[in-house]
Write an enzyme that holds these catalytic residues in place. Sequence first.
Site, mmCIF file in Angstrom:
data_model
loop_
_atom_site.group_PDB
_atom_site.id
_atom_site.type_symbol
_atom_site.label_atom_id
_atom_site.label_comp_id
_atom_site.label_asym_id
_atom_site.label_seq_id
_atom_site.Cartn_x
_atom_site.Cartn_y
_atom_site.Cartn_z
ATOM 1 C CG HIS A 270 -1.790 1.056 1.230
ATOM 2 N ND1 HIS A 270 -2.946 1.197 0.713
ATOM 3 C CD2 HIS A 270 -1.864 2.398 1.964
ATOM 4 C CE1 HIS A 270 -3.634 2.133 0.893
ATOM 5 N NE2 HIS A 270 -3.140 2.981 1.710
ATOM 6 C CG ASP A 382 -5.499 3.387 4.600
ATOM 7 O OD1 ASP A 382 -5.928 3.100 5.468
ATOM 8 O OD2 ASP A 382 -4.479 3.909 4.359
HETATM 9 ZN ZN LIG Z 1 -3.515 4.643 2.813
#
Ligand SMILES: [Zn+2]
Length: 1081
Positions: A270, A382
């Site tokens: 990520h 996220d």
């Molecule tokens: Zn993030």
Amino acid sequence: MADIVTASFHKNRRTTLERIEKYISDVYFTDANLRGKLYPSSKPIEKIWHWALPGGEGKWEKFPFSSIVGQNFTPTKVGESFGPTWSTHWFKLEVMIPENWMGQEVWLRWKSQSEAMVWSESGSPLQGLSTGVEKQMRSGYRISECWKPTERRLPLVYYIEMSCNNMFGAGKNGMINPPDENKTFTLEMAEICTLDKQVRKLLLDLDVLHGMAKKLEEDPRGYEALYCANQMINYIVNGNKSLASRIADNFFAKRNGERAHTLAVMGHCHIDSAWLWPYSETKRKCARSWSSTLQLMKDYPEMKFVCSQAQQFEWVKMYYPELYARIKIRVQEGRFIPVGGTWVEMDGLIPSGESFMRQFLYGQRFFQKEFGLKCKEFWLPDTFGYSAQFPQICKLFGINRFLTQKLSWNLVNRFPHHNFLWEGLDGSTVLAHFPPGDSYEMDVTVDEAVRTVKNLEDKGRVTTSAFLYGFGDGGGGPTSDMLERARRLSDVDGCPRMEHMSPSEFFQRLEKDQRNLCRWVGELYLELHNGTYTSQAKTKKQNRECEFALREAEMLLAVTTIRGLLRNSEGYRYQAELGEAWKKVLLNQFHDVIPGSSIGIVYRDSDVLYQEALKFAKGIKNFCLDVLCKGNSSEGENEMSVINTLPWPVKKVINVSKEILEEPSQKRIRLEEETMQPASTGGHYVAVKAQGIGYSKLNVTHAAPVEVGFKDNKFILRNSFIEAVITRYGTVENLRLAGGDARDVFAVDHQDGVKYGNKINLYDDIPLYWDAWDTMDYHLETEQHLNHEGVQLVQEMEIVESGPLLVKLRWHMKISEHSSLRQDIELTAVNPYLTFNTYVDWHEKHKFLKVSFDTGLHAKKATFDSQFGHVERPTHSNTTWDSAKFEVCGHKWADISEHNFGVAVLNDSKYGWTCKGSKLSLSLLRSPKAPDDKCDMGAHTFKYALMPHDGSFQKAQVQKKAYEFNTDLIVTPSQSLNVKADTWFNLEGEGAMIEAVKLSEDNGNVVVRIYEMNGGRSTVRLRITAHPPPASAQLCNGLEEPIAPLVLVKSHPSSGTEAYVCDLHLTPFKIVNVLLIYARQ
Ligand SMILES: [Zn+2]
């Protein structure tokens, strides 16, 4: 000795367990333990040269590798420090490998307290290094698996590019604090060494055994692991590593039974497109992480790596073409797997519906063009909450699957599923999966594997769960240790199975269990980070401005092109450039930028991107207006026209200069005293009416006058729609519909106390940790009402404009010693709402400013504008799910209504709302100090409006008024628009909106995007009068690919303008895309 494992001498689990831990520790007893034997020989790199790249952050982009090698490098050595923060330093290394290292695995080890990249002598980015934070350490680059002196000519030359930041930026005394701009980074280690492969194997065996022994405490299998590891140490100490290795292999060979749950392991990294570092650093983070991933893929053929965000691929393509070419090969092999389908992993709440469409349009088109594939999964692990329109939008782009994990961050309620059918606003459903390990950056440990299965909310319903491994947020990605552990845990009794899978393979398996899954309807609300609807107010305002400016520019470009005033190829080119402007806006919608949770320099960059996008959109608009409105001769009459880009007639009061009105050519404007009002700032106010998508001659229209009166120390504003009583300190005491309607928004009949609107409230706003992100429920307990009777005003309320077209009151107060608020309260003759044009000079610390409308209405729910529709939320706190929604996201309007009566609040740039009981509040400004200590300090202008209404908000057309509130009429001189009025596109029938009219991406046809906005069922007629007529019409998907033909009928309306119409059947909140196909020019 046989390969039988015996138990330890003493029945002391703790000492045995800790013995193993210390034996593989990289902190304790490394002089004697196994870890200390990993690199048996080492040697400092003697020749290191250094060159400091001039300038700071982002300057590296101007120096390609080819320009680096010729620079004036000077000698340097271990112990030297380099800086400041965000600067770049290059090192050239000459490496001599000793002859007696022949046959050994040879490594380069580099520790510089910073992120870095190893480059080959010929300029190939080889692998990222990170030595800032212990957990994310990647300090070695393997020079050779088995060194042969004949392999390469000595000395070997490498370049190392050092970035003066670590994985999580450079926060001063804390990760999320504003960066320390003057950090230095010390070169701690620069050496070559040999690596003992057998020691490495044993370390990893012991690591996994230790993990099992520790985690499976209740399970005999855990003790087997404990004793196996203990005995391994005894063997190693006695010099028999092979036997130690063999008993470990035997242990790992004991397989699971059939019942074991499977973990679909996927490598991931990520990378936040900006956060505690700027965009420019993310470009390098991608290259570092992805080059490291390619290195690993050589050693681990089973590895699959999942990678989102088209923008990051594009960066790597632009700055690292050689690396990108290598990635492309792995993509074709199905091992480096693009996923998500969007331009960036965007915020899931603040962008408009059209922005979401563009995230997918440009994302999917990129993956199609570059790799010949379309992503099948929406990937947003996220983001701080998920719009209820995502399922429908995903489906428009061929995506039926969704993955996130962020709801595991909920502060109050545990989300009841890890696998479920997610039903969106229109009823569309996607298959959703939350990796039950509640993380997208696993280390592949026994603890995580066991925890994943233990956490699973759908036990007995599914057999497989996703397991994402690899360091993330700041990049990093998978490491060889993770892959080694995954090998050992692939199928070992006592732990869930691990199988390397692509997202597609995983979801295919989940689809087989789909019948077992429950359904979740509506938005996925994150019970945390609710401050992000408000932090960095300017960014949110710029986003809204750009969304509307791009809409306008695309529409005018489409009309200009199909009317034949631009060559098709020209229109197509400009549309592509508008796409580039869109991408700047889309990038800033990244899930740490638009939410306001990035460091200060990110907002300097986003500001530039917004300005560029806005400038380009305005440029296209002006260019198209020029082309559309310019006559063939320069001598024609120069008249004024009004262009309206909303698909219904709009009335507004506008200010036109005296010169325009007195222009002799303005023959059609008949000025009478009651149709204009001199403006106090110059020019004249006139009321104008403009046709739905199209133009009209600027013609003043008569309007019943707006009046202002003063009685009992209060101001009374009245037009033909509403009547308001406003106090000297800005609050609205009474608000009624005109015509003697007795109902008052602020009247109370069952409680004591006075209720009123436009209360300016200040709150203490100190979260638990995540400063820019979070506002906590307890802030509501600290309300301080500022504009009440007796308050000392900087400027007393005065009448600035007094009708008949516009009434304006002005007042000015202090918020605190440091901050102030000035407001113009306006009512026009033609609009059913009071507007509050607000200027705030804001210099606070951890304070939250809101405006509240404390109504007397009694309603159990409030309604909030969202992407292509609206969502309802309770006004009560019956359950913990209700009470957790104390601060929610809404777009252009929110409404609280009883049966047949209610009030809406409109706004031009705000997203945070609270509605509890009968009180509706709009969040205006916050003042967090991390990660940007200057967040929102300074001047702000914004406006909101208060609109009482009869009937439901749908009947009162609140949505249309909110669009009007955010859209200006375009007043422009015209020659060629020589008929009285013309409508280019229009909708007949109620409840639908034309959100976009744009040239199609590929061939200069036209896409018209319409959505149902009332939550009802209707048939609307799309009317197209822009000449020449379209040859045919098709329903299309989000990618503008035809799906089904539409019947296009020629029609002759009474006005005499030839038009083509097609009927569209809409269901609640449906998005319909119409592709109008034009004959080739
Ligand atoms: Zn993030």
